[in-house]
Design a protein around this motif. Structure first.
Motif, PDB file in Angstrom:
ATOM      1  N   GLU A   1       0.846  -1.190   0.000  1.00 58.24           N
ATOM      2  CA  GLU A   1       0.000   0.000   0.000  1.00 58.24           C
ATOM      3  C   GLU A   1       0.884   1.243   0.000  1.00 58.24           C
ATOM      4  N   ILE A   2       0.625   2.125  -0.953  1.00 56.54           N
ATOM      5  CA  ILE A   2       1.468   3.324  -1.052  1.00 56.54           C
ATOM      6  C   ILE A   2       0.595   4.579  -1.036  1.00 56.54           C
ATOM      7  N   GLU A   3       1.271   5.666  -0.714  1.00 58.83           N
ATOM      8  CA  GLU A   3       0.647   6.967  -0.885  1.00 58.83           C
ATOM      9  C   GLU A   3       1.680   7.817  -1.597  1.00 58.83           C
ATOM     10  N   LEU A  13       6.659  -1.336  -8.615  1.00 62.60           N
ATOM     11  CA  LEU A  13       6.007  -0.051  -8.844  1.00 62.60           C
ATOM     12  C   LEU A  13       6.051   0.780  -7.557  1.00 62.60           C
ATOM     13  N   ALA A  14       5.947   0.120  -6.417  1.00 63.17           N
ATOM     14  CA  ALA A  14       6.028   0.822  -5.134  1.00 63.17           C
ATOM     15  C   ALA A  14       7.375   1.530  -5.019  1.00 63.17           C
ATOM     16  N   ALA A  15       8.435   0.832  -5.467  1.00 63.81           N
ATOM     17  CA  ALA A  15       9.769   1.424  -5.403  1.00 63.81           C
ATOM     18  C   ALA A  15       9.841   2.670  -6.275  1.00 63.81           C
ATOM     19  N   GLU A  16       9.251   2.600  -7.466  1.00 68.78           N
ATOM     20  CA  GLU A  16       9.297   3.754  -8.366  1.00 68.78           C
ATOM     21  C   GLU A  16       8.478   4.924  -7.824  1.00 68.78           C
ATOM     22  N   LEU A  17       7.389   4.600  -7.160  1.00 68.51           N
ATOM     23  CA  LEU A  17       6.524   5.666  -6.651  1.00 68.51           C
ATOM     24  C   LEU A  17       7.073   6.279  -5.367  1.00 68.51           C
TER      25      LEU A  17
END
Ligand SMILES: Nc1nc2c(ncn2[C@@H]2O[C@H](COP(=O)(O)OP(=O)(O)OP(=O)(O)O)[C@@H](O)[C@H]2O)c(=O)[nH]1
Ligand SMILES: [Mg+2]
Length: 503
Positions: A449-451, A491-495
């Protein structure tokens, strides 16, 4: 190996001659009386038995399946087909199971033969404990088969099994036309349909593998070696055998070369697959028995326009399409080669590559033809191969297809026994919405989960969060898109570079 005479055949307790005919034959199936001459001929060489008994036992032994011949619309079609098609008679040995099983098996052989472009003239099967080691059906029945061949004007006999080289020759000697087995037939269909370079190479390899032990089976030198019943093959080493040795060596060399080529092609495919995996695009594989409607379902789900044919093995090359769930998640959907019972084992090996795709998918849509007489058997046959490629822990949805044509009672039965199943029709679209929703629910969920506050210049990342993950909330602010989402690790790493300032 010596031929058994018809009288030995008749007395052999293994042959089930004593068993009565099934009390009521199912519709469309009848046991036909053999021609009068046949019976007279049998009596002549078997004076110890009374004729009537022999006649009855023979009737029970060799059954003719009605309605197998290809229907023709008009005479011009006959002429057209005679020009380009082989005229075949089918023969099977019914060793176990019910009459219905035996009939289904021969009906499937007929479908295979027609798929290969043959005109099916007649089909017979014989009740035996096991195939005759010399002629597959026994020499007495082989003579009867010869009569049927003459009667119908067939040029080829197709046996429902894999025959040894010796059995093929011996049967050919009696029926005097070409004899092929089920394996050769399937190989022929595969050869006609393979499209990709890899598919073609795999089929060629399997054909060579099949031919290798049968090389001595073709041509004259062999009948010489096999004749006399002595097994003294080495004693007759001559120019013929040397030629065979040369042929064998050539084939082996060619096979080694093909294996290397296939290995190279496989590497290319693995790289592509890994790329898909790295991108974490969930993959769904459509598997199922041949002619179940896998390609039709792929079309229905994606509008892809993949070849659909009322023929077995219409698809021999895996097709991968991109699809989207109702909630907008992107996944890949792969069509696969159809499964068939008793797939020759070297073919299983050859087509493993396409089945590996199934093993590495996130979800299997196991399609079964609900309108087929024995859908449970097809399910079981496919599951056996799924086990073979080690795909047992991939979640499976059983898609009972052709609901429009199936018996509602059969559908109910299937839906009751299969826990994770639903009925659809790729033709009418019935049940497809439910299937799409189920795919959505079954696909693996992204777990991080990202923000993030993504600048408008990085719109592509927001799009990826939608297609590869699950967007929980999205807000357009002065500095960019404020995103809360479940995504995969990469994708979490990129975001993570765009973490919004707290406060
Ligand atoms: N009545 C009916 N026929 C269907 C349905 N789906 C497929 N078919 C027919 O079944 C036949 C086989 O369909 P395909 O989609 O080629 O089957 P497949 O499983 O891909 O077959 P292979 O690639 O040969 O293994 C075609 O004649 C289709 O029109 C359906 O829902 N209802
Ligand atoms: Mg197909």
């Amino acid at each position: 190996m010596t031929f058994s005479s018809p009288s030995q055949d008749a007395q052999d307790p293994q042959h089930d001659h004593g068993k009565p005919l099934a009390p009521s034959l199912p519709e469309g199936l009848r046991a036909e009386a053999l021609m009068e001459e046949d019976v007279a001929w049998s009596q002549e060489i078997d004076s110890e038995r009374d004729g009537e008994q022999y006649d009855r036992s023979e009737r029970a032994a060799l059954r003719r399946v009605a309605g197998l011949s290809t229907e023709l619309e008009d005479v011009t079609e006959v002429e057209y087909r005679q020009l380009r098609l082989e005229r075949v008679v089918l023969v099977g040995v019914w060793t176990s199971g019910t009459l219905q099983d035996a009939e289904n098996s021969l009906a499937e052989l007929a479908a295979l033969a027609e798929t290969a472009g043959a005109l099916v003239l007649d089909g017979v099967f014989q009740r035996r404990d096991k195939p005759d080691p010399a002629t597959y059906i026994g020499s007495g029945k082989a003579m009867e088969l010869r009569d049927i061949v003459l009667e119908t004007g067939a040029d080829t006999v197709v046996c429902d099994g894999e025959l040894s080289p010796g059995q093929l020759i011996h049967l050919e000697d009696v029926v005097k036309v070409k004899v092929v087995d089920r394996t050769a037939l399937i190989l022929d269909i595969f050869a006609q349909h393979a499209k990709s370079r890899e598919g073609k190479a795999q089929v060629a390899l399997a054909q060579m593998q099949y031919m290798l032990p049968r090389l001595r089976g073709w041509g004259q030198s062999l009948s010489r070696q096999m004749g006399g019943g002595g097994g003294g093959g080495m004693a007759t080493r001559g120019p013929g055998e040397t030629k065979i040795e040369t042929d064998r060596r050539r084939i082996r060399e060619k096979m080694a070369k093909m294996r290397r080529e296939i290995a190279e092609m496989k590497t290319g495919r693995d790289i592509k697959r890994q790329e898909r995996k790295r991108n974490k695009v969930p993959s769904v594989a459509i598997a199922g028995y041949t002619n179940a409607g896998k390609s039709s379902l792929l079309n229905r789900l994606t509008g892809a326009g993949v070849l659909v044919e009322n023929a077995l093995f219409a698809t021999l090359d895996p097709t991968v399409r991109k699809a989207e769930t109702p909630s907008g998640r992107v996944y890949t959907l792969a069509d696969t080669v159809g499964f068939v019972r008793h797939l020759p084992h070297h073919l299983v090996e050859a087509f493993r590559s396409t089945m590996e795709e199934v093993g590495e998918s996130d979800l299997i849509l196991h399609v079964v033809d609900g309108s087929h007489p024995a859908p449970e058997e097809q399910l079981a046959a496919v599951r056996e191969v799924i086990r073979d490629v080690g795909a047992t822990d991939v979640p499976e949805i059983v898609v009972v297809n052709k609901a429009d044509a199936a018996d509602p009672l059969v559908l109910q039965r299937l839906l009751r026994t299969e826990r994770h199943a639903l009925a659809v029709s790729a033709r009418t679209g019935e049940g497809i919405d439910k299937l799409l929703a189920l795919i959505d629910a079954e696909l693996p969920r992204p777990s991080v989960e990202i923000e993030a506050l993504v600048p408008y210049t990085q719109g592509a990342l927001v799009a990826r969060a939608h297609s590869e993950g699950e967007v929980l909330s999205e807000e357009h602010t002065g500095e960019g898109t404020l995103l809360r989402a479940l995504v995969h690790e990469e994708l979490a790493a990129e975001l993570s570079t765009f973490v919004p300032a707290k406060g």
